[in-house]
Design a protein around this motif. Structure first.
Motif, PDB file in Angstrom:
ATOM      1  N   LEU A  41       0.815  -1.209   0.000  1.00 16.27           N
ATOM      2  CA  LEU A  41       0.000   0.000   0.000  1.00 16.27           C
ATOM      3  C   LEU A  41       0.857   1.270   0.000  1.00 16.27           C
ATOM      4  N   ALA A  42       2.074   1.169   0.529  1.00 21.14           N
ATOM      5  CA  ALA A  42       2.945   2.341   0.640  1.00 21.14           C
ATOM      6  C   ALA A  42       3.579   2.735  -0.691  1.00 21.14           C
ATOM      7  N   CYS A  43       4.114   1.765  -1.441  1.00 22.89           N
ATOM      8  CA  CYS A  43       4.845   2.104  -2.672  1.00 22.89           C
ATOM      9  C   CYS A  43       4.211   1.511  -3.928  1.00 22.89           C
ATOM     10  N   SER A  44       3.116   0.765  -3.783  1.00 18.35           N
ATOM     11  CA  SER A  44       2.397   0.138  -4.899  1.00 18.35           C
ATOM     12  C   SER A  44       3.190  -0.953  -5.604  1.00 18.35           C
ATOM     13  N   GLY A  45       4.170  -1.534  -4.928  1.00 23.94           N
ATOM     14  CA  GLY A  45       4.907  -2.654  -5.491  1.00 23.94           C
ATOM     15  C   GLY A  45       4.099  -3.932  -5.379  1.00 23.94           C
ATOM     16  N   ILE A  46       4.408  -4.898  -6.244  1.00 11.79           N
ATOM     17  CA  ILE A  46       3.686  -6.166  -6.270  1.00 11.79           C
ATOM     18  C   ILE A  46       4.683  -7.323  -6.319  1.00 11.79           C
ATOM     19  N   TRP A  47       4.462  -8.302  -5.438  1.00  5.95           N
ATOM     20  CA  TRP A  47       5.224  -9.550  -5.474  1.00  5.95           C
ATOM     21  C   TRP A  47       4.312 -10.633  -6.009  1.00  5.95           C
ATOM     22  N   LEU A  48       4.795 -11.338  -7.035  1.00  6.30           N
ATOM     23  CA  LEU A  48       4.094 -12.499  -7.569  1.00  6.30           C
ATOM     24  C   LEU A  48       4.965 -13.718  -7.331  1.00  6.30           C
ATOM     25  N   ASP A  49       4.404 -14.708  -6.644  1.00  4.66           N
ATOM     26  CA  ASP A  49       5.130 -15.964  -6.475  1.00  4.66           C
ATOM     27  C   ASP A  49       5.334 -16.601  -7.846  1.00  4.66           C
ATOM     28  N   GLY A  58       3.723   0.291 -11.386  1.00  4.05           N
ATOM     29  CA  GLY A  58       3.500   0.428 -12.818  1.00  4.05           C
ATOM     30  C   GLY A  58       4.172  -0.614 -13.690  1.00  4.05           C
ATOM     31  N   GLU A  59       5.150  -1.353 -13.144  1.00  2.00           N
ATOM     32  CA  GLU A  59       5.872  -2.319 -13.979  1.00  2.00           C
ATOM     33  C   GLU A  59       4.996  -3.499 -14.392  1.00  2.00           C
ATOM     34  N   LEU A  60       4.168  -3.998 -13.485  1.00  2.00           N
ATOM     35  CA  LEU A  60       3.295  -5.112 -13.854  1.00  2.00           C
ATOM     36  C   LEU A  60       2.285  -4.663 -14.901  1.00  2.00           C
ATOM     37  N   GLU A  61       1.780  -3.461 -14.745  1.00  2.00           N
ATOM     38  CA  GLU A  61       0.847  -2.911 -15.739  1.00  2.00           C
ATOM     39  C   GLU A  61       1.528  -2.807 -17.099  1.00  2.00           C
TER      40      GLU A  61
END
Length: 134
Positions: A24-32, A100-103
């Motif tokens: 929620l803080a930096c909008s990063g996403i981890w995908l296993d 934004g990278e996943l997008e």
């Protein structure tokens, strides 16, 4: 789980029956490992993208650590209209996407992306991006 980038606690979101870790803080996403493939209609398109668009930076060591094994992740640069650098665990635990990278990656896979997933990601990042000049 703590955020790979800013070390804040992450929340688990369910996206098309796939649990993703979202900061929620930096909008990063981890995908296993394997979760990106589950988000697209044609899983082989992910492998094709990484094989055809990845530059020679695949072996460069990053400064971020995998949240699973705590080892330093490698950086994979994907050539696109603008280069996208994805952190990935060399032990195949997963992928880290900054805001934004996943997008951006989903946009490259536009022919095979489930449009509801792409729409949700667009709204997530649009809502969290600060307005220019505001």
């Amino acid at each position: 789980m703590r955020c790979v980038a800013c070390k804040k606690p992450m929340v688990v979101l369910e996206l098309e029956q796939v649990e993703i870790d979202y900061c929620l803080a930096c909008s990063g996403i981890w995908l296993d490992s394997g979760e990106l493939e589950l988000l697209v209609d044609r899983p082989l398109s992910v492998q094709e993208l990484f094989l055809s668009k990845a530059t020679g930076q695949q072996s460069k060591r990053g400064s971020r650590k995998c949240p699973i094994c705590r080892r330093r992740m490698n950086i994979m640069e994907i050539e696109a209209p603008k280069p996208v650098q994805i952190d990935h665990c060399s032990h195949d635990h997963g992928l880290w996407f900054d805001r934004g990278e996943l997008e951006e990656i989903m946009g490259m896979l536009a022919g095979s992306v489930n449009s509801r997933v792409a729409d949700l990601l667009h709204h997530m990042f649009q809502d969290n991006n600060p307005k220019a000049g505001g």
